[in-house]
Design a protein around this motif. Sequence first.
Motif, PDB file in Angstrom:
ATOM      1  N   GLU A   1     -65.444  58.079  26.483  1.00 11.18           N
ATOM      2  CA  GLU A   1     -64.162  57.862  27.160  1.00 11.18           C
ATOM      3  C   GLU A   1     -64.320  57.098  28.472  1.00 11.18           C
ATOM      4  O   GLU A   1     -63.405  56.388  28.883  1.00 11.18           O
ATOM      5  CB  GLU A   1     -63.483  59.211  27.404  1.00 11.18           C
ATOM      6  CG  GLU A   1     -62.983  59.852  26.104  1.00 11.18           C
ATOM      7  CD  GLU A   1     -62.410  61.239  26.321  1.00 11.18           C
ATOM      8  OE1 GLU A   1     -62.670  61.833  27.407  1.00 11.18           O
ATOM      9  OE2 GLU A   1     -61.716  61.739  25.412  1.00 11.18           O
ATOM     10  N   GLU A   2     -65.491  57.213  29.108  1.00 12.13           N
ATOM     11  CA  GLU A   2     -65.704  56.468  30.349  1.00 12.13           C
ATOM     12  C   GLU A   2     -65.709  54.963  30.089  1.00 12.13           C
ATOM     13  O   GLU A   2     -65.157  54.181  30.875  1.00 12.13           O
ATOM     14  CB  GLU A   2     -67.023  56.883  31.008  1.00 12.13           C
ATOM     15  CG  GLU A   2     -67.294  56.118  32.294  1.00 12.13           C
ATOM     16  CD  GLU A   2     -68.563  56.569  32.981  1.00 12.13           C
ATOM     17  OE1 GLU A   2     -69.198  55.728  33.644  1.00 12.13           O
ATOM     18  OE2 GLU A   2     -68.921  57.748  32.856  1.00 12.13           O
TER      19      GLU A   2
ATOM     20  N   MET B   1     -67.152  56.220  37.147  1.00 12.49           N
ATOM     21  CA  MET B   1     -68.556  56.149  37.566  1.00 12.49           C
ATOM     22  C   MET B   1     -69.019  54.693  37.517  1.00 12.49           C
ATOM     23  O   MET B   1     -68.732  53.964  36.563  1.00 12.49           O
ATOM     24  CB  MET B   1     -69.423  57.009  36.639  1.00 12.49           C
ATOM     25  CG  MET B   1     -70.897  57.052  37.042  1.00 12.49           C
ATOM     26  SD  MET B   1     -71.885  58.083  35.911  1.00 12.49           S
ATOM     27  CE  MET B   1     -71.273  59.713  36.345  1.00 12.49           C
TER      28      MET B   1
ATOM     29  N   PRO C   1     -61.819  53.891  27.718  1.00 15.05           N
ATOM     30  CA  PRO C   1     -60.732  54.797  28.105  1.00 15.05           C
ATOM     31  C   PRO C   1     -59.515  54.694  27.194  1.00 15.05           C
ATOM     32  O   PRO C   1     -58.699  55.622  27.156  1.00 15.05           O
ATOM     33  CB  PRO C   1     -60.401  54.349  29.540  1.00 15.05           C
ATOM     34  CG  PRO C   1     -60.935  52.953  29.650  1.00 15.05           C
ATOM     35  CD  PRO C   1     -62.136  52.909  28.761  1.00 15.05           C
TER      36      PRO C   1
ATOM     37  N   ALA D   1     -67.159  62.561  26.824  1.00 11.80           N
ATOM     38  CA  ALA D   1     -66.931  62.019  28.168  1.00 11.80           C
ATOM     39  C   ALA D   1     -67.584  60.652  28.327  1.00 11.80           C
ATOM     40  O   ALA D   1     -67.012  59.750  28.958  1.00 11.80           O
ATOM     41  CB  ALA D   1     -67.463  62.984  29.215  1.00 11.80           C
TER      42      ALA D   1
ATOM     43  N   ARG E   1     -75.346  56.814  29.800  1.00 12.98           N
ATOM     44  CA  ARG E   1     -74.481  57.744  30.524  1.00 12.98           C
ATOM     45  C   ARG E   1     -74.609  59.161  29.980  1.00 12.98           C
ATOM     46  O   ARG E   1     -74.737  60.140  30.732  1.00 12.98           O
ATOM     47  CB  ARG E   1     -73.030  57.254  30.432  1.00 12.98           C
ATOM     48  CG  ARG E   1     -71.955  58.275  30.781  1.00 12.98           C
ATOM     49  CD  ARG E   1     -71.910  58.597  32.273  1.00 12.98           C
ATOM     50  NE  ARG E   1     -70.695  59.319  32.593  1.00 12.98           N
ATOM     51  CZ  ARG E   1     -70.524  60.622  32.415  1.00 12.98           C
ATOM     52  NH1 ARG E   1     -71.489  61.373  31.914  1.00 12.98           N
ATOM     53  NH2 ARG E   1     -69.377  61.204  32.741  1.00 12.98           N
TER      54      ARG E   1
END
Length: 437
Positions: free
Chosen positions: A364-365, A1, A368, A361, A432
Amino acid sequence: MAEQVDPPALDEVVMFTSDLIRIDTTNRGGGDCRERPAAEYAAARLADAGIEPVLLERTQGRTNVVARIEGTDPSADALLLHGHLDVVPAAAADWSVHPFSGEIRDGVVWGRGAVDMKNMDAMILAVVRGWARQGVRPRRDIVIAFTADEEASAEDGSGFLADEHPELFEGCTEGVSESGAFTFHDGGGRQIYPIAAGERGTAWLKLTARGRAGHGSKVNRDNAVTHLAGAIARIGAHEWPLRLTPTVRAALTELAALYGIETGLTDVDALLEKLGPAAKLVEPTLRNSANPTMLDAGYKINVIPGEAVAHVDGRYMPGGEEEFRSTLDRLTGPDVDWEFHHREVALESPVDSPTFAGMRAAVEEFAPEGHVVPFCMSGGTDAKQFSRLGITGYGFTPLKLPDGYDYAAMFHGVDERVPVEALHFGVRVLDRFLRTA
């Protein structure tokens, strides 16, 4: 993203952290604190963004701030986003910089509250102000609470809000606050991001021994100091049995998988040994605990006092309060009474919820290379008080930290500080998560 965060928010989070540190909100306990200047600062930043804050006090000067951002889906449950404004004391003579300077040096913000937890307060302000500039609305209502008195009893803060103003939290089913999603370097190249999904209960105890007062030169077999010393020695030496909660089980299971360990949970001690430094993430929350911290007895060396008092910092696992109580009854014995000086519940939050998945999530975005795992906090937060309203709490203050940075030592420690890049990471991850929560 692609990057969504409003760029000025990255500058604001640093400025807000520094500004809030410079506002001395030291909580010495016993009501000795004044959060109002920090509350007014936070409220003004919200008002500037068109978010209407409410300031509330149980005691003059002990100010809380609550605001609500309406989401796009009125049928969705609301999410509570909360952070405390008070900090623990700091002795300036022990620090490399003045603890209330908010100094920014070599890419690091210094001062009391940099990690606990004015950094998160600043992240919240920066994110929602960025949304206002971008015209962003979250899916679910977001209730923001900046609280007083977390570093003591929370009676003037989250306890007061939960008991006296529950209407401000209508619809809130989950809450997010401090102590989670920070980088834990395991020494072997792995970066672990623990997200808190539980807290041990708080059991601060007062022990009182009574005996026969008398002259220090006389035989006295009913000595209050002796009775108390025996109880304290037994408490300090006690080995509490293993108690695995669902959150701790999940943490051990995910860590074992990360390290390729097949021991399972049949031999936890062997598993911890194989985890190496990562064992620190779970070791404090495998058992109840009770640590003697304060003693008070007598007024003259040749006088045997009729009373002696001690205080103990006790913590119990979710589901472990009855075991804690019965064990203290046994360890104190017939000559020492004990009572709760302050008590709060233990918490357990599901690690298979959509909210936990959303936090995972988001981390992790932007990291990573990291490995997200659940964990249980050894201490407590305002989530305990907000749980009275049926709000499930998680610890999620995202920070990407360099190797060698001792995150745990920053809490209530000397030279508390946070890297600027960690604050930027926190804003990106929090933004996010909240956009999609």
